[in-house]
Each structure stands twice: as C-alpha cells, then as structure tokens.
Enzyme design. Structure first.
Site, mmCIF file in Angstrom:
data_model
loop_
_atom_site.group_PDB
_atom_site.id
_atom_site.type_symbol
_atom_site.label_atom_id
_atom_site.label_comp_id
_atom_site.label_asym_id
_atom_site.label_seq_id
_atom_site.Cartn_x
_atom_site.Cartn_y
_atom_site.Cartn_z
ATOM 1 N N HIS A 61 1.043 -1.482 0.345
ATOM 2 C CA HIS A 61 -0.210 0.226 0.031
ATOM 3 C C HIS A 61 1.069 1.162 -0.241
ATOM 4 O O HIS A 61 2.274 1.231 0.546
ATOM 5 C CB HIS A 61 -0.757 0.054 0.557
ATOM 6 C CG HIS A 61 -0.202 -0.151 2.424
ATOM 7 N ND1 HIS A 61 -0.177 -0.960 3.293
ATOM 8 C CD2 HIS A 61 -0.067 1.258 3.220
ATOM 9 C CE1 HIS A 61 0.594 -0.528 4.229
ATOM 10 N NE2 HIS A 61 0.773 0.789 4.656
ATOM 11 N N TYR A 124 -17.566 27.412 17.715
ATOM 12 C CA TYR A 124 -17.009 29.132 16.964
ATOM 13 C C TYR A 124 -18.421 29.123 16.444
ATOM 14 O O TYR A 124 -18.882 30.056 16.344
ATOM 15 C CB TYR A 124 -15.477 28.522 16.302
ATOM 16 C CG TYR A 124 -15.601 29.940 15.358
ATOM 17 C CD1 TYR A 124 -15.074 31.278 16.181
ATOM 18 C CD2 TYR A 124 -15.411 29.898 14.169
ATOM 19 C CE1 TYR A 124 -14.893 32.258 14.894
ATOM 20 C CE2 TYR A 124 -15.399 30.841 13.725
ATOM 21 C CZ TYR A 124 -14.741 31.810 14.291
ATOM 22 O OH TYR A 124 -15.023 33.193 13.113
#
Length: 131
Positions: A61, A124
């Site tokens: 991979h 936020y």
C-alpha cells in the site's frame, strides 16, 4: 501559526491522508518499483500543483499526506496519481502486467487532517451571534 494557500478564488488549507493499494493487495511495491513510484508521484504532484507533505511506499500500500486545492479536488488527485503511475510502472516493469490485471484497486482511503478539532469549530460556529 497555520499556513494557508490560495488560488484566484479561494484561501485554503486542505490536507488529506490518502492510502491506496495494489490489486488483491499484492506486495509488489518493492525495490526499484517502489523507488520509481516515489519519483512518479513527486513529478505528478508538481504537474497538478499538489504538495506532497509526506509519502511512504509499503510493499502492499501507499501512504500520502497531501495538500490539495479544493477546486481541483482530492478525487481528481487520487485518480491522476493512480492512473499515471499504473501506466508508467506497467510499461517500465512488465512483470506487473503478468501478476495483476490492473495495478491499483478501484478504492482508496481518504481522511482530512489538520486544522482545529471538530468540537472547537462547532463551538466557534454556534457562538457566532454572541461575539
């Protein structure tokens, strides 16, 4: 301090951890093939204006940490990386053709990284009218 990039329309910081594998997860990414794959990925990244922050080639991979212009998109980046590297590696290393019908699987893993923690961003946004 966070570093931002920009194009004509967008100021951004879009970093992704991407993992993709050879077909059947065969451990073919070794020695000269792994070295050439690193070179090809670096060149393709330059061509498509993607920053490879980190890269590691494992036998079965590939790990990439990349920063991508959101208007180009991570899917197009992965498609370009996999398509071009498959073509060049299979031309340069004919043994890959005999072992695999295609070099890469159709799938891949992607996760965004960096920036503020999810809870901090949520707070936020929730507190916008209060500030």
């Amino acid at each position: 301090m966070q570093k931002f990039k920009s194009n004509k329309n967008v100021v951004y910081s879009c970093k992704y951890h991407v993992i993709f594998c050879p077909k059947y997860r065969r451990p073919v990414l070794v020695n000269a093939i792994a070295s050439r794959l690193k070179e090809l990925l670096a060149q393709i990244a330059i061509d498509i204006k993607v920053e490879i922050i980190e890269m590691e080639i494992m036998p079965d991979h590939v790990h990439l940490l990349v920063e991508v212009d959101p208007q180009f998109g991570i899917h197009r980046v992965v498609k370009r990386f996999k398509g071009a590297t498959s073509r060049y590696l299979r031309l340069e290393f004919p043994e890959l053709k005999s072992r695999l019908p295609t070099l890469w699987t159709n799938s891949y893993f992607v996760s965004t990284v960096g920036g503020a923690p999810l809870e901090a961003v949520k707070m936020y946004i929730q507190n916008q009218k209060e500030t």
